[in-house]
Design an enzyme around this catalytic site. Structure first.
Site, mmCIF file in Angstrom:
data_model
loop_
_atom_site.group_PDB
_atom_site.id
_atom_site.type_symbol
_atom_site.label_atom_id
_atom_site.label_comp_id
_atom_site.label_asym_id
_atom_site.label_seq_id
_atom_site.Cartn_x
_atom_site.Cartn_y
_atom_site.Cartn_z
ATOM 1 N N ASP A 1 -8.813 -1.755 7.469
ATOM 2 C CA ASP A 1 -9.024 -2.503 6.229
ATOM 3 C C ASP A 1 -7.710 -3.040 5.657
ATOM 4 O O ASP A 1 -7.708 -3.992 4.901
ATOM 5 C CB ASP A 1 -9.690 -1.608 5.185
ATOM 6 C CG ASP A 1 -10.939 -0.954 5.735
ATOM 7 O OD1 ASP A 1 -12.036 -1.325 5.332
ATOM 8 O OD2 ASP A 1 -10.808 -0.069 6.603
ATOM 9 N N HIS B 1 -12.468 1.861 3.571
ATOM 10 C CA HIS B 1 -12.146 2.848 4.601
ATOM 11 C C HIS B 1 -13.152 2.838 5.734
ATOM 12 O O HIS B 1 -13.226 3.775 6.500
ATOM 13 C CB HIS B 1 -12.073 4.262 3.990
ATOM 14 C CG HIS B 1 -10.891 4.433 3.104
ATOM 15 N ND1 HIS B 1 -10.893 4.071 1.785
ATOM 16 C CD2 HIS B 1 -9.650 4.895 3.360
ATOM 17 C CE1 HIS B 1 -9.705 4.314 1.258
ATOM 18 N NE2 HIS B 1 -8.937 4.809 2.182
#
Ligand SMILES: Cc1ncc(C[n+]2csc(CCOP(=O)(O)OP(=O)(O)O)c2C)c(N)n1
Length: 808
Positions: free
Chosen positions: A554, A596
């Site tokens: 990410d 996440h």
């Protein structure tokens, strides 16, 4: 008179320059200036598309060149033509060849006509992709247009000098460094200093140290926007004061401020900065103020639109060449008359060089045009459309400054004209066209990936060897053993990232390895993804084998710009002149939380063509991909599966040797009803769904793509589709993302459409980010149930009697 000049010299505090040297410098400055003036004229007269030049920056660059030594590296931007001329790494002929986009490495060895003008690069590789001895060269990493993009890799270029000096085991790689003596010469514009990446890079070098001399060319503007709108207090060196090292201290920078027209002061400054950087590895920032831009920013506009008459008058008075000339006269190094003669001679020479470069650029195109014209002449006696053909030929021959595009368009028109004629020469022309198309593909499209013997595509498979005795360990321990083997095998392997050093990584795959191999081999970095990427690029450009960790997929987005603009294009944009075999390590696919668990794979794969993107489903496969990449000379990214670190795997006896070929999927489960293509964490989910589907009589063939770039090089998936005639692509990316990428590969490239009996289906995640928690994840991403239903619906539609709908 001549005798007197030869021995005469000026003394600049411990630096002596002979008159001849000064005059040679002045001549070079003039030539560079004329190159800019003539270059602009060439653009405005239509011979070139766009021009950006280094006028107003000449004298500082000539001074800088004096402090260079072989092996040094530049990471700069489009204003540095004079430096390149002064170092002798690019000639004036090559400068014009690039302006015209002369797509021939002989004429334009920087980028083979692929980059805009003033995008400089030296050739680190020979024609076979072998490294040249960089310690004998003045090296320039390859320029980029996004302002500030030269900053991240400066970090790695600089860090490499430090590693070569401090790691005796690197001494054997003598073609890359002489004891880390190489200074890295950065350049950046004043306005670009408003960009975050500049500060990130300056801070990073301040932390890790090394011999960087960063020059800020300050001409007061960024195109039309003046410093007061760019920088707090409008003054970059004032802002940078916090980076200034304490007297005698070792941390921080030496900061110099010097005027861009003051030749003796510039020479003194660069000599001093370089000496300290080279010997002590203390970085320096040289803020070169009072620079000008006599022709304005670029050929796209004129600076009279935004500079006041006062500013324009000041720029004229403080033009660095004018000021250098005044100084030469004042020092009695040469007379006005002698200088005038030099100026005339320089202009004459430049016009000659320009003419030669233009003719060299046009010659092969005119030759191709002639070939077409000759073929048309042969065609005419057989054609009923003689007049039309004559007309096309005439138009082509009358074109001013013809391009290859003009020639190929004419060829297309001719072929259309004679399409229904029995004309024996038509085939000759079609063949000619085909040959040209192949040549142009090479001219403009070669070297996206390695063409050397170390291409990652040449690495085969070494299967893991396991036995009854092989320990069953957690995934992270498999990786730990693999990284241990890589570090033991090759001192050029250097790993770094956030929490990677002392802690051994957030998932422990590097646990204990800093202790074992030292803090230079396995190190922590600040939270600075863009310059972690740049650190890796710079190190790889100097022969090291960095493994750069981006903590979570990410967060790759902070590094993605540099990965896309610099790393991915490097080999291509230098037409095989430079390579940076960076390994990017990251983790993604499935944890819980918006930032996440992401899988923005389509965003990535579509921005990084030129870098391999690998998505192994477990850590043994991840280790094998790392080994494959390390055997190659290409960059690649491995996305480890986030929830795989604690899953148990058998540790192969040969963990250091296992390799996986790129672009080869694996069939995880055979079946004849539906082909289900997926990768990464979705493999386990699809396998579970396949078990369930088997219960209701549907046999799914589950295929793990494993590698997105490249993707299924040998067409394994279409072979499965030939058997099942139905296909589903599933992943965790957004709708229209990587599932569609895979679908295009299989249905269009592999001609899978031909074998379909049902509509092709994609099963992506939702178009929003994954919400937090178990339920957030469940309702955001594909899961066993949604895979089951997608596949079952295909079967229900095909045979509702045998597969009745029972849940809706
Ligand atoms: C990331 C990015 N944003 C915008 C541009 C467009 N652009 C090209 S040059 C330039 C001004 C740069 O000014 P400065 O850093 O002072 O360098 P100079 O050109 O004056 O030497 C801008 C805005 C760009 N090339 N890249």
């Amino acid at each position: 008179m001549v005798q007197k000049e030869k021995v005469a010299a000026v003394d600049l505090d411990e630096i002596t320059l002979t008159f001849d040297e000064v005059l040679a410098d002045y001549k070079l400055a003039l030539e560079s200036r004329y190159a800019s003036l003539i270059g602009r004229r060439e653009v405005l007269s239509g011979k070139a598309k766009f021009g950006i030049f280094g006028d107003g920056k000449e004298v500082a660059q000539i001074a800088m060149a004096k402090a260079w030594q072989p092996g040094d590296f530049r990471s700069g931007y489009y204003r540095d033509q004079t430096l390149m001329f002064a170092l002798g790494v690019h000639t004036l002929e090559q400068f014009f060849a690039q302006l015209y986009a002369h797509a021939d490495l002989e004429a334009e060895p920087m980028t083979g006509g692929r980059a805009m003008n003033a995008h400089f690069a030296t050739r680190s590789l020979d024609a076979q992709g072998n490294w040249n001895d960089l310690t004998h060269l003045y090296n320039s990493s390859s320029d980029l247009s996004p302002t500030g993009a030269q900053m991240p890799r400066m970090v790695g270029l600089t860090y490499a000098s430090r590693l070569f000096r401090q790691m005796p085991e690197l001494g054997q790689y003598s073609g890359f460094s002489q004891n880390g003596n190489e200074v890295v010469w950065g350049t950046v514009g004043n306005a670009t200093c408003a960009e975050g990446v500049v500060w990130e890079a300056i801070n990073a070098v301040g932390v890790i140290g090394g011999p960087l001399v960063l020059s800020i060319w300050d001409d007061g503007y960024g195109i039309s926007v003046s410093n007061e709108y760019q920088l707090t207090k409008g003054n970059i060196s004032e802002l940078l004061q916090g980076f200034q090292r304490e007297p005698g201290g070792s941390e921080g920078y030496d900061i110099y401020v010097v005027q861009g027209w003051d030749y003796p002061a510039l020479v003194r400054t660069y000599m001093q900065a370089a000496e300290i950087a080279r010997e002590e590895h203390v970085p320096a920032i040289v803020h070169v103020t009072e620079m000008t831009q006599p022709q304005g920013h670029s050929t796209s506009g004129s600076h009279e639109r935004y500079k006041s008459p006062e500013r324009l008058a000041w720029e004229e008075a403080f033009d660095c060449i004018k000021k250098m000339r005044e100084w030469i006269v004042e020092q009695e190094i040469a007379s006005e008359a002698e200088l005038e003669e030099m100026e005339k001679e320089a202009r004459r020479r430049l016009e000659g060089i320009r003419r030669k470069a233009w003719q060299a650029y046009q010659a092969p195109i005119l030759q191709e045009l002639q070939e077409v014209s000759d073929i048309v002449d042969e065609m005419l006696p057989y054609s009923q459309r003689e007049q039309e053909l004559e007309q096309i030929k005439r138009q082509l021959s009358r074109r001013q400054n013809p391009n290859r595009k003009d020639v190929l368009r004419a060829v297309r028109d001719i072929l259309i004209t004679v399409r229904d004629e029995e004309n024996p020469t038509r085939q000759v022309l079609a063949e000619w066209k085909k040959a040209q198309e192949a040549a142009n593909r090479e001219r403009y499209g070669s070297h996206v990936y390695s063409q050397s013997e170390w291409s990652a595509l040449n690495v085969g498979e070494v299967k893991p060897v396991t036995s009854e005795e092989s320990p069953i360990v957690s995934g992270f321990e498999v990786l730990n053993a693999a990284f241990d083997a890589m570090l033991a095998r090759d001192p050029r392997v250097i790993a770094f990232g956030e929490d990677l050093g002392y802690l051994g990584g957030v998932n422990q795959a590097f646990a204990g390895l800093q202790k074992k191999y030292g803090a230079l081999r396995v190190s922590d970095t600040g939270i600075r993804e863009a310059t972690i990427m740049g650190q890796a690029i710079g190190m790889a450009l100097r022969g090291l084998r960095p493994i750069a960790e981006i903590q979570y997929l990410d967060y790759l987005l902070y590094a993605l710009q540099i990965m896309s603009d610099d790393l991915a294009t490097l080999h291509w944009r230098t037409r095989g002149g430079q390579k940076a075999p960076v390994i990017i390590r990251t983790r993604g696919h499935r944890l819980e939380g918006i930032w996440h668990s992401g899988s923005p794979m389509a965003g990535i794969i579509n921005l990084v063509r030129g870098i391999y993107v690998l998505v192994p489903r477990d850590m043994t496969r991840a280790a094998a991909f790392y080994n494959t990449l390390l055997l190659s000379d290409e960059p690649g990214m491995v996305v480890e599966v986030l929830n795989g670190y604690r899953l148990k795997e058998a540790l192969p006896d040969n963990i250091g040797e296992i390799t996986l070929p790129l672009g080869v999927p694996e069939i995880l489960r055979e079946g004849q009803d539906v082909t289900l293509v997926t990768y990464g964490a979705m493999c386990r989910i699809c396998m579970e769904a396949a078990e369930l589907l088997a219960k209701v009589g549907v046999e799914v063939e589950v295929i793990d793509a494993q590698s997105l770039l490249p993707f299924d090089r040998h067409g394994m998936i279409v072979e499965s589709l030939k058997k099942t005639n139905r296909i589903v692509f599933a992943d965790e990316d957004v709708p229209g993302g990587t599932t569609v990428y895979m679908m295009q590969k299989v249905l269009e490239e592999q001609k899978g459409y031909y074998w379909l009996d049902s509509e092709p289906r994609t099963l992506p995640a939702a178009e929003h980010r994954p919400a937090y928690g178990t339920d957030g994840d469940y309702f955001s991403k594909p899961n066993v149930e949604s895979v089951f239903e997608t596949v079952y619906e295909l079967m229900n539609e095909a045979d509702p009697v045998r597969y009745p709908m029972f849940y809706r």
